[in-house]
Scaffold this active site. Structure first.
Site, PDB file in Angstrom:
ATOM      1  CG  HIS B  66      -2.122   0.814   1.128  1.00  0.00           C
ATOM      2  ND1 HIS B  66      -3.386   0.327   1.352  1.00  0.00           N
ATOM      3  CD2 HIS B  66      -2.287   2.120   0.804  1.00  0.00           C
ATOM      4  CE1 HIS B  66      -4.271   1.294   1.176  1.00  0.00           C
ATOM      5  NE2 HIS B  66      -3.626   2.403   0.860  1.00  0.00           N
ATOM      6  NE  ARG B  70       0.158  11.489  -2.358  1.00  0.00           N
ATOM      7  CZ  ARG B  70      -0.898  11.032  -1.688  1.00  0.00           C
ATOM      8  NH1 ARG B  70      -1.923  10.499  -2.324  1.00  0.00           N
ATOM      9  NH2 ARG B  70      -0.937  11.111  -0.369  1.00  0.00           N
ATOM     10  CG  HIS B 238      -5.751   1.683   5.397  1.00  0.00           C
ATOM     11  ND1 HIS B 238      -7.121   1.670   5.476  1.00  0.00           N
ATOM     12  CD2 HIS B 238      -5.440   2.350   4.253  1.00  0.00           C
ATOM     13  CE1 HIS B 238      -7.616   2.296   4.429  1.00  0.00           C
ATOM     14  NE2 HIS B 238      -6.621   2.713   3.667  1.00  0.00           N
ATOM     15  CG  ASN B 284      -9.537   8.386   6.065  1.00  0.00           C
ATOM     16  OD1 ASN B 284     -10.006   7.667   6.942  1.00  0.00           O
ATOM     17  ND2 ASN B 284     -10.196   8.697   4.964  1.00  0.00           N
ATOM     18  CG  ASP B 311      -2.379   4.495   3.771  1.00  0.00           C
ATOM     19  OD1 ASP B 311      -2.303   4.835   2.570  1.00  0.00           O
ATOM     20  OD2 ASP B 311      -3.307   4.869   4.521  1.00  0.00           O
TER      21      ASP B 311
END
Lengths: 322, 440
Positions: B66, B70, B238, B284, B311
């Site tokens: 994960h 970008r 996650h 998040n 993440d």
């Protein structure tokens, strides 16, 4: 006023009441008491902050808090600049930190900050050399409002310890409620919050308050009632089923006040929604000290400005207020 | 081609249940373990670059399921080059790139573009995760066949979860024939609202909108039911809540095909980090309570949680240096992942270092079915040298990633990555530090 009290104040910023000790709060209140008299003079000005520049940085519209801060600064002879969100470069996409850095380049002594987002005064304080005074940030804190509320209660009741204070309204979204809970509990008051379950944040009891959903219960035993403004937007997001339901269950009117203590104080930070959180009988009646709150706001803000940017350490206050 | 001999290190390779002193011989980009006594094997090679690994651990290159790279779209936050280089710095030689790009990785062409950029960068190996729906908009399914043929190893609309139950059902059904997971960022968007951080005492005091745990558990519960209905493979990204771990635990007992991952930050930190409006800890799913954190550790210990995933979510400084409610969610995690997990899991004695290494190597590699995370004979020579005695202080300014957004700035972490090899090629070795700077 003794010099011993003055030396208690060492803070560069006033970001909230959460971190303040009871002694520090009392220092502000005592300083405000001695400065209140300035506003009663024919020439309402003392030179305490002459040569200081204060920026009122209001990212969110405000009339009474901004006016109160501006008058407080002017009565202490400071120069003030008002920057409102509509005229600021924030609307052009500049970051808050860039805005603050640009203003700092103009050599200013304090930022009085109002923002719709919680924590913006903390953010600015981390980056600015100048002092930061929180004039209300989101639902976080509004320390000068709570201080003027404490001051007003103290004026009427001499002491705060042992008083029963009920705060009724939208606790979830209220910075006034949070600052008052910290301030009142630190000074020994017993605080009850009263709201519909949708307008109470989780684990609020851990802030040291009692919780009720019954307005009658909140009124009956109280020495002080603090009403909070109910915003009509809350209805749109389903947080209250309707203004009518709110008024019926939580609105303060003559009938609900029948069982109140005779010397009850009714307070509201304004602006009042008449007919929603309280009716005219309550807002204008003998128990109301709402306009005293407004008057005292100037004295409290003078005290805060003076302590944060004015008082060289160890200077007795009398020396400044001539 | 010359060969490299990593001499006398403690080789820990959970894929072979190996833990002992070996030499690691790298020849033609593949590995071979050699007993230190077996001098003959290495002496046959003419040009031998010997690296003494005495006192170091030699472990397979880490695998991250994960990572947000970008690119394309937000190259100011991270590029494929900088993100894969950050991966290497953190010991990750294989990473899965999430499809939250602009445009989204929702068709073969973009996947190929990402892989092309990754080949040019020549750092960590990139395994793309394709989008489940076109534009990650939750309306129409993507062409799964095309995405898997282009090289995707799983599908996810990460960040924009599939809230439409019918669409989620179809995705789980359609992915079955590929034996690839549907990776769900479990979040009930309506309940999430404008949430900023975990809903609890800290959010109450700060006066910011809370994100209740049920935001996650409602979707995990629904997705488990849909996985049971369809026989599809659900992978919960996650995981952050005690109840979520419990749901996965029960589902596994029932034989439902569900797997899940946990991040280093959810294992290490709680919502207390956000006191004082610390936007670096805004992520998040949000950092939750110590009770949740303990349940995540328990989930790692009993095997409910299958692997660790970072993440990694890099952001620019100016975006993160903003009011808590407007700052973006995300933590730059690649470069602190291993040491932070070691501190949270191994130091307190919850799991062994071998198990941690498994959770970051063979466990994720086998889960996603890629050839990585092992030092078996003739596997690709992706491995990491760890100094178990060297602690270090986190300084985001020295991060290789463009994202300097870390909630553990200034924290002293145990164990340090001191060397990384990819395809037998030395990417960095602490003494030489050749590849550390972005423009090297």
């Amino acid at each position: 006023m003794s010099a011993a009290i003055e030396t208690l104040w060492t803070r560069k910023h006033l970001l909230g009441l959460e971190d303040l000790s009871a002694d520090e709060i009392n220092t502000i209140l005592k300083t405000a008491a001695s400065l209140k008299e300035v506003s009663l003079r024919p020439i309402k000005k003392v030179p305490a902050l002459r040569g200081k520049t204060i920026v009122n940085l209001f990212f969110e519209p405000s009339t009474r808090t901004r006016t109160s801060f501006e008058l407080a600064a002017k009565r202490l002879s400071a120069d003030t600049i008002n920057i409102a969100s509509s005229s600021s470069s924030l609307t052009k996409g500049e970051t808050i930190i860039d805005t603050v850095n640009n203003l700092e380049a103009l050599k200013v002594d304090a930022f009085v900050v109002r923002h719709a987002s919680a924590g913006v005064p903390n953010l600015i304080a981390q980056h600015a050399r100048a002092s930061v005074i929180n004039a209300g940030d989101g639902a976080h804190e509004h320390p000068t409002q709570a201080l003027l509320d404490l001051f007003t209660i103290q004026e009427h009741r001499k002491k705060i310890a042992g008083l029963k204070v009920s705060i009724i309204g939208d606790i979830s979204h209220s910075r006034v409620a949070r600052s008052n809970i910290w301030g009142l509990t630190k000074l020994g008051a017993e605080v009850t919050v009263c709201a519909p379950p949708t307008l109470l944040p989780v684990e609020i009891e851990r802030m040291g308050v009692q919780v009720t959903h019954d307005a009658n219960e909140a009124v009956e035993n109280a020495d002080v009632l603090m009403l909070l403004r109910i915003q009509h937007e809350r209805q749109e997001t389903q947080l209250i089923p309707g203004i009518r339901e709110y008024r019926l269950r939580y609105g303060i009117d003559a009938q609900r006040l029948e069982k109140a203590k005779p010397d009850l104080l009714i307070m509201h930070p304004g602006p009042v929604n008449r007919g929603v959180e309280l009716d005219s009988f309550a807002a204008d009646g003998k128990s109301s000290v709402i306009l005293d709150q407004v008057t005292n706001g100037v004295a409290v803000r003078m005290a805060v400005l003076y302590l944060v940017i004015g008082a060289p350490e160890g200077t007795p206050l009398e020396g400044a207020v001539v | 081609m010359s060969a490299i001999l990593i001499r006398n290190g403690r080789v820990i390779d959970p894929s072979q249940k190996i833990d002992g002193t070996f030499d690691l011989l790298i020849h033609d980009g593949v590995v071979e373990l050699v007993k230190p006594s077996d001098k003959k094997r290495s002496e046959k090679i003419n040009e031998l670059h010997v690296i003494d690994a005495t006192g170091k651990w030699v472990v397979p290159g880490f695998v991250d399921l994960h990572t947000h790279l970008r690119e394309p779209g937000r190259e100011d936050k991270e590029t494929i080059a900088s993100g894969t280089r950050a991966a290497i710095a953190g010991g990750f030689t294989s990473i899965c790139a999430m499809p939250n790009t602009e445009p989204a990785m929702d068709h073969g062409g973009i996947v190929e573009q990402v892989l092309q950029q990754a080949r040019r960068a020549n750092n960590a190996q990139v395994y793309p995760i394709g989008a489940i729906t076109l534009g990650r908009k939750g309306k129409e399914l993507t062409n799964f066949q095309e995405l898997f043929e282009a090289g995707c190893v799983g599908l996810s609309d990460d960040g924009d979860p599939l809230t439409n139950s019918l669409l989620m059902r179809r995705a789980l059904e359609a992915s079955r024939v590929f034996n690839r997971p549907i990776i769900q960022h479990a979040e009930d968007k309506a309940l999430f609202g404008k949430g900023v951080m975990h809903e609890g005492y800290v959010s109450t005091v700060l006066g910011v909108e809370g994100i209740p745990s049920e935001t996650e558990t409602i979707i995990i519960a629904r997705d488990i039911d849909l996985a049971a209905l369809t026989g599809g493979w659900l992978h919960v990204a996650h995981i952050s809540t005690a109840k979520g771990v419990d749901l996965v635990r029960q589902a596994k007992k029932l034989g439902i095909r569900v797997t899940c991952e946990v991040t280093p930050h959810h294992l290490a930190l709680t919502h207390e980090e956000l006191k004082g409006f610390n936007s670096m800890a805004k992520v998040n799913p949000p950092l939750r309570t110590s009770k949740d954190r303990d349940a995540l550790v328990q989930g790692v210990m009993d095997g409910t949680i299958d692997c660790i995933a970072t993440d990694h979510a890099p952001h620019t400084d100016w975006e993160k240096c903003a009011p808590l409610d407007t700052a973006p969610f995300g933590i730059s995690g690649l470069e602190t992942a291993f040491a932070l997990c070691y501190q949270s899991l191994v130091e307190p004695g919850h799991i062994s270092e071998n198990r941690l290494i498994e959770l970051m190597t063979s466990a994720p590699a086998e889960l996603i079915r890629i050839e990585a995370g092992t030092l078996k004979k003739d596997s690709i020579a992706d491995f990491v040298l760890v100094d178990p005695e060297q602690s270090w202080k986190v300084n985001a300014k020295t991060f290789v990633s463009r994202g300097k957004n870390t909630p553990v700035e200034g924290r002293v972490l145990p164990v340090k990555i001191v060397g990384v090899f990819k395809n037998g090629e030395m990417k960095f070795l602490e003494e030489e530090k050749t590849q550390r700077s972005e423009h090297a």
